[in-house]
Scaffold this active site. Structure first.
Site, PDB file in Angstrom:
ATOM      1  N   LYS A   1      -6.709  -8.687  -2.944  1.00 30.71           N
ATOM      2  CA  LYS A   1      -7.667  -7.920  -3.757  1.00 30.71           C
ATOM      3  C   LYS A   1      -6.980  -6.696  -4.341  1.00 30.71           C
ATOM      4  O   LYS A   1      -6.702  -5.729  -3.644  1.00 30.71           O
ATOM      5  CB  LYS A   1      -8.891  -7.469  -2.957  1.00 30.71           C
ATOM      6  CG  LYS A   1      -9.992  -7.021  -3.921  1.00 30.71           C
ATOM      7  CD  LYS A   1     -10.959  -5.991  -3.376  1.00 30.71           C
ATOM      8  CE  LYS A   1     -10.452  -4.589  -3.337  1.00 30.71           C
ATOM      9  NZ  LYS A   1     -10.217  -3.944  -4.640  1.00 30.71           N
TER      10      LYS A   1
ATOM     11  N   CYS B   1       2.237   7.762  -1.865  1.00 26.05           N
ATOM     12  CA  CYS B   1       1.818   8.082  -0.498  1.00 26.05           C
ATOM     13  C   CYS B   1       2.893   8.929   0.189  1.00 26.05           C
ATOM     14  O   CYS B   1       2.590   9.677   1.102  1.00 26.05           O
ATOM     15  CB  CYS B   1       1.556   6.804   0.266  1.00 26.05           C
ATOM     16  SG  CYS B   1       2.822   5.584   0.007  1.00 26.05           S
TER      17      CYS B   1
ATOM     18  N   GLU C   1      -0.932   0.917   5.581  1.00 23.72           N
ATOM     19  CA  GLU C   1       0.008   1.882   4.995  1.00 23.72           C
ATOM     20  C   GLU C   1      -0.854   2.916   4.292  1.00 23.72           C
ATOM     21  O   GLU C   1      -1.472   2.613   3.273  1.00 23.72           O
ATOM     22  CB  GLU C   1       0.953   1.139   4.043  1.00 23.72           C
ATOM     23  CG  GLU C   1       2.250   1.860   3.854  1.00 23.72           C
ATOM     24  CD  GLU C   1       2.252   2.635   2.586  1.00 23.72           C
ATOM     25  OE1 GLU C   1       1.861   3.827   2.631  1.00 23.72           O
ATOM     26  OE2 GLU C   1       2.605   2.069   1.546  1.00 23.72           O
TER      27      GLU C   1
ATOM     28  N   GLU D   1      -3.962  15.483   1.668  1.00 15.83           N
ATOM     29  CA  GLU D   1      -3.238  14.765   0.613  1.00 15.83           C
ATOM     30  C   GLU D   1      -3.943  14.986  -0.724  1.00 15.83           C
ATOM     31  O   GLU D   1      -5.136  14.724  -0.848  1.00 15.83           O
ATOM     32  CB  GLU D   1      -3.211  13.265   0.947  1.00 15.83           C
ATOM     33  CG  GLU D   1      -2.502  12.443  -0.098  1.00 15.83           C
ATOM     34  CD  GLU D   1      -2.329  10.975   0.314  1.00 15.83           C
ATOM     35  OE1 GLU D   1      -3.335  10.320   0.612  1.00 15.83           O
ATOM     36  OE2 GLU D   1      -1.180  10.511   0.326  1.00 15.83           O
TER      37      GLU D   1
HETATM   38  P1  NAI Z   1      -9.010   3.688  -1.523  1.00 12.22           P
HETATM   39  O1  NAI Z   1      -8.405   3.707  -0.175  1.00 12.22           O
HETATM   40  O2  NAI Z   1     -10.498   3.781  -1.650  1.00 12.22           O
HETATM   41  O3  NAI Z   1      -8.563   2.354  -2.324  1.00 12.22           O
HETATM   42  C1  NAI Z   1      -7.482   1.528  -1.996  1.00 12.22           C
HETATM   43  C2  NAI Z   1      -7.916   0.071  -1.988  1.00 12.22           C
HETATM   44  O4  NAI Z   1      -8.919  -0.093  -0.981  1.00 12.22           O
HETATM   45  C3  NAI Z   1      -8.561  -0.418  -3.284  1.00 12.22           C
HETATM   46  O5  NAI Z   1      -8.207  -1.755  -3.506  1.00 12.22           O
HETATM   47  C4  NAI Z   1     -10.044  -0.320  -2.982  1.00 12.22           C
HETATM   48  O6  NAI Z   1     -10.825  -1.190  -3.756  1.00 12.22           O
HETATM   49  C5  NAI Z   1     -10.076  -0.717  -1.518  1.00 12.22           C
HETATM   50  N1  NAI Z   1     -11.247  -0.250  -0.778  1.00 12.22           N
HETATM   51  C6  NAI Z   1     -11.982   0.876  -0.980  1.00 12.22           C
HETATM   52  N2  NAI Z   1     -12.992   0.944  -0.086  1.00 12.22           N
HETATM   53  C7  NAI Z   1     -12.901  -0.158   0.692  1.00 12.22           C
HETATM   54  C8  NAI Z   1     -13.659  -0.660   1.784  1.00 12.22           C
HETATM   55  N3  NAI Z   1     -14.705  -0.004   2.256  1.00 12.22           N
HETATM   56  N4  NAI Z   1     -13.251  -1.814   2.365  1.00 12.22           N
HETATM   57  C9  NAI Z   1     -12.178  -2.485   1.918  1.00 12.22           C
HETATM   58  N5  NAI Z   1     -11.442  -2.072   0.869  1.00 12.22           N
HETATM   59  C10 NAI Z   1     -11.792  -0.917   0.268  1.00 12.22           C
HETATM   60  O7  NAI Z   1      -8.338   4.835  -2.368  1.00 12.22           O
HETATM   61  P2  NAI Z   1      -8.909   5.578  -3.664  1.00 12.22           P
HETATM   62  O8  NAI Z   1     -10.355   5.873  -3.486  1.00 12.22           O
HETATM   63  O9  NAI Z   1      -8.498   4.809  -4.845  1.00 12.22           O
HETATM   64  O10 NAI Z   1      -8.079   6.922  -3.616  1.00 12.22           O
HETATM   65  C11 NAI Z   1      -8.489   7.959  -2.726  1.00 12.22           C
HETATM   66  C12 NAI Z   1      -7.317   8.645  -2.094  1.00 12.22           C
HETATM   67  O11 NAI Z   1      -6.644   7.701  -1.277  1.00 12.22           O
HETATM   68  C13 NAI Z   1      -6.242   9.153  -3.026  1.00 12.22           C
HETATM   69  O12 NAI Z   1      -6.547  10.421  -3.544  1.00 12.22           O
HETATM   70  C14 NAI Z   1      -5.068   9.192  -2.104  1.00 12.22           C
HETATM   71  O13 NAI Z   1      -5.116  10.369  -1.334  1.00 12.22           O
HETATM   72  C15 NAI Z   1      -5.271   8.009  -1.204  1.00 12.22           C
HETATM   73  N6  NAI Z   1      -4.501   6.833  -1.627  1.00 12.22           N
HETATM   74  C16 NAI Z   1      -3.360   6.521  -0.956  1.00 12.22           C
HETATM   75  C17 NAI Z   1      -2.580   5.472  -1.372  1.00 12.22           C
HETATM   76  C18 NAI Z   1      -1.334   5.095  -0.669  1.00 12.22           C
HETATM   77  O14 NAI Z   1      -0.441   4.539  -1.287  1.00 12.22           O
HETATM   78  N7  NAI Z   1      -1.220   5.314   0.621  1.00 12.22           N
HETATM   79  C19 NAI Z   1      -2.893   4.697  -2.564  1.00 12.22           C
HETATM   80  C20 NAI Z   1      -4.156   5.055  -3.173  1.00 12.22           C
HETATM   81  C21 NAI Z   1      -4.889   6.101  -2.710  1.00 12.22           C
END
Ligand code: NAI
Ligand code: MG
Length: 501
Positions: free
Chosen positions: A198, A307, A273, A404
């Site tokens: 996904k 990240c 991660e 972050e």
């Molecule tokens: P997120 O963690 O919500 O999204 C990442 C993935 O998780 C996306 O594919 C999203 O659709 C999915 N997702 C969201 N809620 C979910 C749920 N309840 N169950 C299963 N999958 C779910 O991140 P978002 O909202 O895009 O960004 C928020 C913050 O997260 C950013 O500001 C950053 O701090 C952090 N982040 C960290 C990343 C990394 O590489 N470690 C990458 C993206 C965001």
């Protein structure tokens, strides 16, 4: 639909985004069961870029069924390891042939500069697939001498098998859409798992195009399924699905914790991660000519949406002004603009939400007394731009130092005593990466030992390689991706014991 087809846009990409993209389930491109579609945006303009089928519980269910079937009874399990490796290698070749096209897709969907997508994101993904293709034939168990105390005189032949963990759900973020798909798919395919992927709702396009190349390469149907959709619906359904054996997630620590809860139902394996707030430590004996641009790139690469971004800059006091001013000067020279403009160094952030989140952090920093040496504002009058920013007058307990930000914002702080820096650098719930800049090799490696982070860079930053394991200490995650470590995330060990005498 789609954005105006300008001569700037690669013709195949213009065609790709012009019609609503379907999802890949069991080797076929299908609409969502609900018939719903959702838009993705061009973050440089805020305009709709493409429409995509909106996967939800029912589509995830179909995709998991396809993956289950492909794992339990399809040709995939009967293939030799060498055949699996060759398919992955072929996928790498196809991806490489389409570098230009994937560069455009990443730039349009995510906002990152086209030149960077072509020089970094795509070749890193190609290299990852080639590295993993090589592993397919090298996943081996052991033979184990037994000394069973209660069967004196008996002899046994005992060995282990490393078997694929099964059907894997993979949920990825938007910061490196193609590369994160490669990090996830490469080891799953090398080990013989089947996948439901996904992609992030902000950036589903490159994973969908990759799905086409996966079918073109000749992977059997159902081995890789790609279901775009929102996290709270499609993502949550995948994480909780009782027929998924493992879930691999990259994204926020907040959602990482939700994944762990969702996985508890069938106790599926979990790898995570997650976020970071990585310390970047510059000592006065560093080669400042490399430490200054290196520290700027540590935070500004990919607009800080990494990240592992070097978001806490600690500089030894006697060189603090010089280093921080140098990083600020580098920020002033960064040209912000559309990712498609060859002059652009830094594009927009991925979404309006992300821009607002980062601007909210800037406000919070200012209200707690931080000052911007450079930047500090939203940029441009349209699109989701934020100026590269260096915050000074920052204290350890401020929100901008603790949390972050995931944008082009670094907090700079001086230190006086090299002894004090280890506890300060480690003073974080996160532990993804850290860096040290010094010419003292002994000090560098003492620091490497003491820093609680999954990666420590010495006199460099953001160096990634398919052979180098990557992952987090503390709340930055579970498990290591890439390198041979990642094979542990996608295999399980079976012990086989035979009495032979
Ligand atoms: P997120 O963690 O919500 O999204 C990442 C993935 O998780 C996306 O594919 C999203 O659709 C999915 N997702 C969201 N809620 C979910 C749920 N309840 N169950 C299963 N999958 C779910 O991140 P978002 O909202 O895009 O960004 C928020 C913050 O997260 C950013 O500001 C950053 O701090 C952090 N982040 C960290 C990343 C990394 O590489 N470690 C990458 C993206 C965001
Ligand atoms: Mg979210």
């Amino acid at each position: 639909m789609g954005i105006a087809v300008s001569p700037q846009i690669h013709p195949q990409v213009a065609e790709f985004i012009d019609k609503p993209r379907k999802m890949l389930i069991n080797g076929r491109w299908v609409n969502a069961a609900s018939g719903k579609i959702f838009p993705t945006y061009n973050p440089a303009t805020g305009e709709v870029l493409a429409q995509v089928a909106e996967g939800d519980r029912e589509d995830i269910d179909q995709a998991v069924k396809a993956a289950r079937n492909a794992f339990d009874s399809g040709p995939w399990r009967r293939m030799t390891a060498s055949e699996r490796g060759r398919l992955i290698w072929k996928l790498a070749d196809l991806l490489e042939q389409h570098t230009e096209e994937f560069g455009y897709i990443e730039s349009l969907d995510n906002g990152k500069p086209l030149n960077i997508a072509k020089a970094a994101d795509v070749p890193l993904a190609v290299d990852l697939f080639r590295y993993m293709a090589g592993w397919a034939t090298k996943i081996e168990g052991n033979t184990i001498p037994l000394s069973v105390p209660y069967t004196p005189g008996a002899k046994y032949l005992a060995y282990t098998l490393r078997e694929p963990v099964g059907v894997v759900g993979q949920i990825i973020p938007w910061n490196f859409p193609l590369l994160m798909a490669a990090w996830k798919l490469g080891p799953a395919l090398a080990t013989g798992c089947t996948v439901v992927l996904k992609p992030a709702e902000q950036t589903p396009l490159s994973a969908l195009r990759l799905g086409e190349l996966i079918m073109e390469a000749g992977f059997p149907e159902g081995v890789v399924n790609v279901v775009p959709g929102y996290g709270e619906t499609a993502g949550a359904a995948l994480a909780a699905h009782p027929d998924v054996d493992k879930v691999a997630f990259t994204g926020s620590t907040e959602v990482g914790k939700l994944i762990v809860h969702a996985a508890a139902g069938n106790l599926k394996k979990v790898s995570l991660e997650l976020g970071g707030k990585s310390p970047n430590v510059v000592f006065k004996d560093a080669d400042l000519e490399t430490a200054i641009p290196g520290s700027a790139s540590a935070i500004f690469f990919n607009h800080g949406q990494c990240c592992c971004a070097g978001s806490r800059l600690y500089v030894e006091k006697s060189v603090y002004d010089q280093v921080v001013e140098g990083v600020a000067e580098a920020a002033r020279k960064i040209k912000i603009g559309s990712g498609l403009d060859p002059e652009t160094h830094m594009g927009p952030l991925v979404s309006e939400e992300q821009m607002n989140r980062v601007c909210g952090y800037l406000e919070s920093g200012f209200s707690e007394g931080a000052k911007a040496l450079v930047g500090g504002h939203k940029g441009g009058d349209r699109g989701y731009f934020v100026e590269p920013t260096v915050l000074v007058n920052t204290k350890e307990n401020m929100k901008v130092v603790q949390e972050e930000i995931f944008g082009p914002v670094v907090v700079a702080m001086p230190f006086t005593d090299p002894e004090e820096i280890v506890p300060r650098a480690n003073n974080s719930d996160y532990g993804l990466a850290a860096a040290v800049w010094t010419r003292d090799i002994g000090k560098a490696h003492r620091m490497a030992e003491q820093l609680r982070a999954g990666t420590v860079w010495i006199n460099c930053y953001n160096i990634f390689d398919a052979a180098l394991p990557f992952g987090g200490y503390k709340q930055s995650g579970w498990g290591r991706e890439m390198g041979h470590d990642v094979l542990n995330l996608y295999t399980q060990t079976k012990a086989v014991c035979t009495r032979i005498a």
